[in-house]
Enzyme design. Structure first.
Site, PDB file in Angstrom:
ATOM      1  N   ASP A  53       0.852  -1.193   0.000  1.00  0.00           N
ATOM      2  CA  ASP A  53       0.000   0.000   0.000  1.00  0.00           C
ATOM      3  C   ASP A  53       0.889   1.246   0.000  1.00  0.00           C
ATOM      4  O   ASP A  53       1.945   1.263   0.633  1.00  0.00           O
ATOM      5  CB  ASP A  53      -0.870  -0.032   1.262  1.00  0.00           C
ATOM      6  CG  ASP A  53      -1.830   1.139   1.330  1.00  0.00           C
ATOM      7  OD1 ASP A  53      -2.204   1.675   0.262  1.00  0.00           O
ATOM      8  OD2 ASP A  53      -2.197   1.520   2.460  1.00  0.00           O
ATOM      9  N   GLU A 364      53.451 -32.624 -15.560  1.00  0.00           N
ATOM     10  CA  GLU A 364      53.526 -32.923 -16.993  1.00  0.00           C
ATOM     11  C   GLU A 364      52.801 -34.232 -17.297  1.00  0.00           C
ATOM     12  O   GLU A 364      53.125 -34.932 -18.224  1.00  0.00           O
ATOM     13  CB  GLU A 364      54.987 -32.959 -17.450  1.00  0.00           C
ATOM     14  CG  GLU A 364      55.827 -34.094 -16.900  1.00  0.00           C
ATOM     15  CD  GLU A 364      56.516 -33.791 -15.565  1.00  0.00           C
ATOM     16  OE1 GLU A 364      56.048 -32.901 -14.817  1.00  0.00           O
ATOM     17  OE2 GLU A 364      57.521 -34.469 -15.271  1.00  0.00           O
TER      18      GLU A 364
HETATM   19 MG   LIG Z   1      -3.428   2.959   3.210  1.00  0.00          MG
END
Ligand SMILES: [Mg+2]
Length: 450
Positions: A53, A364
């Site tokens: 929100d 080697e």
């Molecule tokens: Mg709110």
């Protein structure tokens, strides 16, 4: 797609409403009543998505979002801001705070679930990348760079595409195109593609689907332009894998903010992918010669032996040793010694099939693994390698005579029930035989035993 969604709203009824709808779609829902609780739950419960929100007492949605995105532990959780106001300035503020998307209250179910699905798909991919990144003990995660980028703008016709491209200004460079085939062809060279899917004369969604399914452009972010009230196209676009949508009439600030978000995300994912490739390679390769390393060779040999034990195909191996390599180092120095090892490895590779595995076993010493090969074929391959190495001397430092290099090799075919040690012990004893009887030769373990 099941996931954990954190719903943040100061009004309980709003939270309950969203929870009911998300639960009905089998999402697990957590609730927070304010920004502080949101930050705490985001840390402790690792939600896959946050519906946030905007208008809340205390710290508001913008600030909460900024703090979520500033924190490495929560930075990657997609945030959808939910706002009662459909103000463009709010959208831009939100996008700049790092929000991934916007929904307007009252929240429309179809829009909600299309957005949620799209963001969750993206998060799954990113989580997988980040996980593999951590497993491989890569360096710290890269910081997402903030910059412009090259944008391909695709419209229904040339003037439409040009107009759309003109809305994007610095730091973006836009190229306008109206032929979908040209767009698909060019797409791989861009950081973002913006496609107008709002024009009925032009099947922009088909282009989006094509770009999404092509391996070369699968990672390219796509931003689709839709009519403000055309919910159906918006949902189809998101379900097709478009990363984001923007509604007409287009606000240049919002377009820039959305473009930036997509390009930043792509840059981050690209860096993760590159580092992953590098570290994967480092984990299996010998840095000097570019051949595989001992660990990798042993694990592949193990696999092949398991396959043989289960009734699968034969496998043979050759152990190789460069003759008198110490003399080369002592005479010419280590830099020349290293150059010889590199040149030697290149010749060795040039004589092998694509399925054969060549690894530096140490110093080697080398190992060749021949999947599917019986001893006869393996002997032939090892003999080819021996001849290729002995045929021509290797370059010496300025003013010195070129260096003649030879190798000795022991070859053994696996017997059912062999483990790695059994097989390598036979190859090694054949190698010893090759050395003992004058070097520059390949010995078959079976013949040697006979
Ligand atoms: Mg709110």
């Amino acid at each position: 797609m099941s996931a954990r969604v954190l719903v943040v709203d100061d009004i309980e009824t709003n939270r309950r409403l969203l929870e009911a709808r998300l639960s009905a779609e089998y999402f697990e829902v957590l609730q927070a009543a304010d920004g502080h609780e949101c930050l705490k739950l985001a840390q402790s419960h690792e939600p896959d998505l946050i519906l946030l929100d905007v208008m809340m007492p205390g710290i508001d949605g913008f600030e909460t979002c900024r703090r979520l995105k500033a924190e490495p532990a929560t930075r990657h959780i997609p945030v959808v801001m939910v706002t009662a106001l459909d103000q463009r300035s709010d959208r831009i503020r939100g996008l700049e705070a790092g929000a991934d998307d916007f929904l307007t209250k009252p929240v429309d179910d179809v829009a909600l679930f299309a957005r949620v699905r799209s963001l969750l798909r993206l998060k799954l991919v990113m989580d997988e990348l980040r996980l593999r990144h951590r497993e491989r003990e890569c360096e710290a995660e890269p910081d997402a760079p903030l910059q412009g980028g090259a944008v391909l703008v695709v419209g229904a016709d040339a003037p439409g595409a040009e107009r759309l491209a003109a809305r994007l200004c610095e730091p973006f460079t836009a190229r306008a195109v109206s032929d979908p085939r040209e767009a698909a062809y060019l797409a791989g060279e861009f950081d973002l593609m913006i496609v107008d899917v709002s024009n009925p004369r032009f099947d922009g969604l088909r282009l989006c689907a094509r770009v999404r399914s092509d391996a070369a452009t699968r990672q390219l972010p796509i931003l689709a332009v839709v009519e403000a009230d055309d919910r159906r196209t918006m949902v189809r676009a998101l379900d097709l894998g478009v990363n984001d949508v923007i509604a007409r009439p287009i606000d240049a600030g919002e377009l820039a903010a959305r473009a930036r978000t997509q390009i930043r995300r792509k840059a981050y994912a690209d860096t993760l992918r590159d580092r992953l490739d590098e570290s994967l390679e480092m984990a299996v390769k010998d840095p000097l010669t570019g051949l595989f390393n001992r660990r990798y060779a042993l694990s592949r040999l193990n696999q092949a032996l398991d396959g043989l034990a289960a009734g699968g195909e034969p496998v043979s191996a050759a152990l190789i040793d460069i003759d008198h390599f110490k003399r080369i180092n002592d005479t010419f120095g280590h830099a020349t010694g290293d150059a010889v090892l590199k040149g030697f490895s290149a010749r060795l590779m040039s004589e092998l099939r694509a399925v054969d595995i060549a690894a530096r076993f140490g110093g080697e010493e080398f190992i060749l693994i021949f999947p599917g090969a019986q001893v006869r074929e393996a002997m032939e391959a090892a003999e080819r390698v021996r001849a290729a190495v002995a045929r021509e001397p290797f370059p010496a430092p300025e003013g010195r005579e070129a260096i003649l290099v030879t190798l000795s090799a022991g070859v053994a075919e696996a017997r059912p029930g062999d483990d790695v040690e059994d097989l390598l012990a036979r190859a090694d004893s054949a190698l010893y035989e090759a050395k003992a009887s004058g070097r520059n030769q390949v010995v078959d373990a079976k013949k040697k035993a006979a």
